[in-house]
Design an enzyme around this catalytic site. Sequence first.
Site, PDB file in Angstrom:
ATOM      1  N   ASP A 231      -1.662   9.347   3.591  1.00  0.00           N
ATOM      2  CA  ASP A 231      -0.610  10.279   3.754  1.00  0.00           C
ATOM      3  C   ASP A 231       0.658   9.542   4.110  1.00  0.00           C
ATOM      4  OD1 ASP A 231      -1.571   9.153   6.135  1.00  0.00           O
ATOM      5  OD2 ASP A 231      -1.626  11.302   7.493  1.00  0.00           O
TER       6      ASP A 231
ATOM      7  N   GLY B 183       0.007   5.541   9.377  1.00  0.00           N
ATOM      8  CA  GLY B 183       1.199   5.901   9.950  1.00  0.00           C
ATOM      9  C   GLY B 183       2.080   4.953  10.124  1.00  0.00           C
TER      10      GLY B 183
ATOM     11  N   GLY C  66      -1.929   6.278  12.729  1.00  0.00           N
ATOM     12  CA  GLY C  66      -1.822   7.330  13.660  1.00  0.00           C
ATOM     13  C   GLY C  66      -3.027   7.320  14.556  1.00  0.00           C
TER      14      GLY C  66
END
Length: 357
Positions: free
Chosen positions: A148, A117, A68
């Site tokens: 994440d 990401g 990200g």
Amino acid sequence: MTDSEEPVLLRTAGRAAHIVLNRPRALNALNHAMVRLVDEALSAWERDPAVETVVITGAGERGLCAGGDIRAVHDDARDGDGTASAAFWYDEYRLNARIARYPKPYVALMDGIVMGGGVGVSAHGSVRIVTERSRVAMPETGIGFVPDVGGTYLLGRAPGGTGTHLALTGEYIGADAALACGLADHFVPSPSLPALLDDLAALPAAEAVARHEQPVPRTEWTARREWIDDCYRGATVEAIVERLAARPEPAAREAVRTLLSKSPTALKVTLASMRRVRDLGSLERVLEQEYLVSCAALSTADLVEGVRAQVIDKDRRPNWSPATLGDVTEKDVERFFEPSGMRELRFSAEDRPTATG
């Protein structure tokens, strides 16, 4: 705006639709606009009978995606109220879930660097291809953050202690380790990728991949399983470090140095996240937990300091707060799993199956 300036390029070729992440100067780092464009394309192609396969690649020579846009997250955490980052993650994590449940073959070419990401938009796909150039990592603890994009779900399913090792250390792994850890399915040499893309336009995905798949070159990864499995059984990060330090293998000693350079808070929250994943079941429930943790991280000093040290100033000398593992309390960890006041991510019952397969 010309095609070269579009952050995501969309096209079809024969039976395949193509997503090209197109920010090569930023190693195709994802921003909110890119997430929305990919999601909209997947929605349209899901309903298009002419599209039988979806393929995702990255522009440039360096890799699929470096993660990200953490500079934007840093600025939002430092100067804003966190709502922009929370909104980005809300849509990004929903995209990760959509990719995992996509009804058509979703082919991810994980060539070159695939981080954070980038793992989220590739390793949840149904056909995940690595090459001899692949460098896959979830390096979040090094910037005061926690894995994440469903990373704790993926690594939580890796064999033995390998997932915990990768989540805590952020180590880059190659093709054989990615396959062994369940982050990829097939090895195709990078010079064969253009021919593979041509075949995907004319053939079913499985048939096209089978034409080009080869045995993966082996490294020392398999031999490391014994000490990784032994050490990462430790109940706490401190216990893991102690076990690693007692091992004779140089790689285990190097893991100690790596862990002690990471954010102590991020390490403890990451370990807690990995252990909780075992009881959550589905990817969607894990993403809901990750969203809580990510939003909580926005109010910590370590996220801002970690991105400053690693990405902005690049002095590689973060001043973590708390500075040591022993200074991070159970209460410090538990607050990451409590509602932060941000809008909570919630999948519907239809989107959130209980099975883990």
